[in-house]
Design an enzyme around this catalytic site. Structure first.
Site, short mmCIF file in Angstrom:
data_model
loop_
_atom_site.label_atom_id
_atom_site.label_comp_id
_atom_site.label_asym_id
_atom_site.label_seq_id
_atom_site.Cartn_x
_atom_site.Cartn_y
_atom_site.Cartn_z
CG ASP A 81 1.49 23.82 21.26
OD1 ASP A 81 1.92 23.73 20.24
OD2 ASP A 81 0.68 23.10 21.90
CG ASP A 103 -0.17 26.45 13.29
OD1 ASP A 103 0.04 26.51 11.91
OD2 ASP A 103 -0.66 25.82 13.86
N GLY A 216 1.47 15.78 18.00
CA GLY A 216 0.39 14.62 18.46
C GLY A 216 1.12 13.50 18.68
CG ASN A 237 4.68 20.07 20.32
OD1 ASN A 237 5.88 20.14 20.20
ND2 ASN A 237 3.86 21.15 20.67
CE1 TYR A 238 3.95 10.74 23.71
CE2 TYR A 238 2.63 11.45 25.66
CZ TYR A 238 3.26 10.55 24.92
OH TYR A 238 2.82 9.16 25.10
#
Ligand code: 13P
Length: 291
Positions: A81, A103, A216, A237-238
């Site tokens: 991530d 990213d 988010g 994504n959690y």
């Protein structure tokens, strides 16, 4: 079983659900999330974020995550991530991650595309999936982590992904998943969540074969999440809501105990709470709305 993110996403597109992408920076979270995947029959992506290096280095986390994934009866992919550095992402390749988020959203469009393309050209032949981000994810995390400083949340639209840029990005970067910004916040919302669902639909119509991701997830009402899934989001994504759930219960256990409290008992209690919260999330991601 260890499954690629790309395979999972194809199934999610066919059956209109979303893959939960959950950080598991310790063995308690790892076991709870995998058990929740097994019991709900939902595929899950387990994540190690570059910002979690101070909690557990990737060299320790990923071999354990891979081992749990391989032994599980659920479909599990092992993902990085928010990998911000090329070298960190290459380390993840060598460790055997099945997908990696590179990213580069902090760069202008051209540089973001070039960096992601460079990475895709190296890892695609190895079967590794690549997630990229365009637009920006604002942060409001419960703790101060370097790289996740609190953002100005007064107008979330300044972070939104531009659909035209998303089209160019999808055509040229070669990524498998594009994370887009349309009203979610990493961590805790400052006001009422209000996702720009029409923006997701527009981006989806321009994204070709690229799957769309949302970050988010915590704090977003499930009906808005389900509308986002129907509009085209297939990876969500959690983390914060799951990771902060045990603390109040553990505090109560500690305060009410007349004796010293064993950490292993607290860990077991935390695991149960993380498991329950994850089951709720996975069930919500199963059912997309039909709006
Ligand atoms: P939340 O912690 O807000 O659920 O977001 C998680 C995330 O997007 C990790 O990349």
């Amino acid at each position: 079983m260890l499954v690629s993110l790309q395979e999972m996403l194809q199934e999610a597109e066919r059956n209109n659900f979303a893959i939960a992408s959950i950080n598991t920076p310790n063995q308690i979270s790892l076991r709870a999330v995998i058990e929740a995947a097994e019991d709900t029959g939902m595929p899950v992506t387990i994540n190690h974020a570059q910002t979690e290096e101070s909690v557990v280095p990737i060299e320790i986390a990923v071999p354990l995550m891979l081992d749990y994934a391989r032994k599980s009866t659920a479909a599990i992919s092992v993902h990085v991530d928010h990998g911000f550095d090329f070298d960190h992402c290459m380390k993840a390749v060598r460790l055997g991650c099945t997908s990696i988020m590179y990213d580069c959203s902090r760069f202008p469009l051209e540089k973001n595309i070039e960096e992601v393309r460079r990475f895709v050209d190296i890892v695609k032949p190895l079967g590794i999936g690549v997630e990229a981000e365009l637009g920006a994810m604002p942060n409001n995390m419960p703790s101060d982590v370097h790289g996740q400083e609190t953002s100005d949340l007064s107008d979330l639209s300044v972070y939104f992904t531009d659909p035209k840029e998303a089209e160019v990005f999808c055509e040229r970067s070669g990524c498998d998943v594009l994370t887009t910004s349309f009203g979610t916040v990493h961590g805790v919302y400052a006001g009422e969540p209000n996702l720009d669902i029409e923006r997701i639909k527009k981006i989806k119509s321009l994204a070709g074969d690229v799957h769309l991701g949302m970050h988010g997830g915590s704090g977003t009402p499930f009906d808005q999440i389900q509308a986002a899934i129907s509009a085209g989001i297939k990876k969500i994504n959690y983390f914060t809501a799951i990771d902060t759930a045990p603390a109040p219960y553990l505090m109560k256990t500690i305060q009410e105990s007349k004796n010293p409290v064993n950490f292993c008992n607290l860990a077991n209690q935390a695991m149960e709470i993380i498991y329950e919260r994850t089951v709720e999330v996975l069930n919500a991601f199963k059912n997309a709305s039909h709006t």
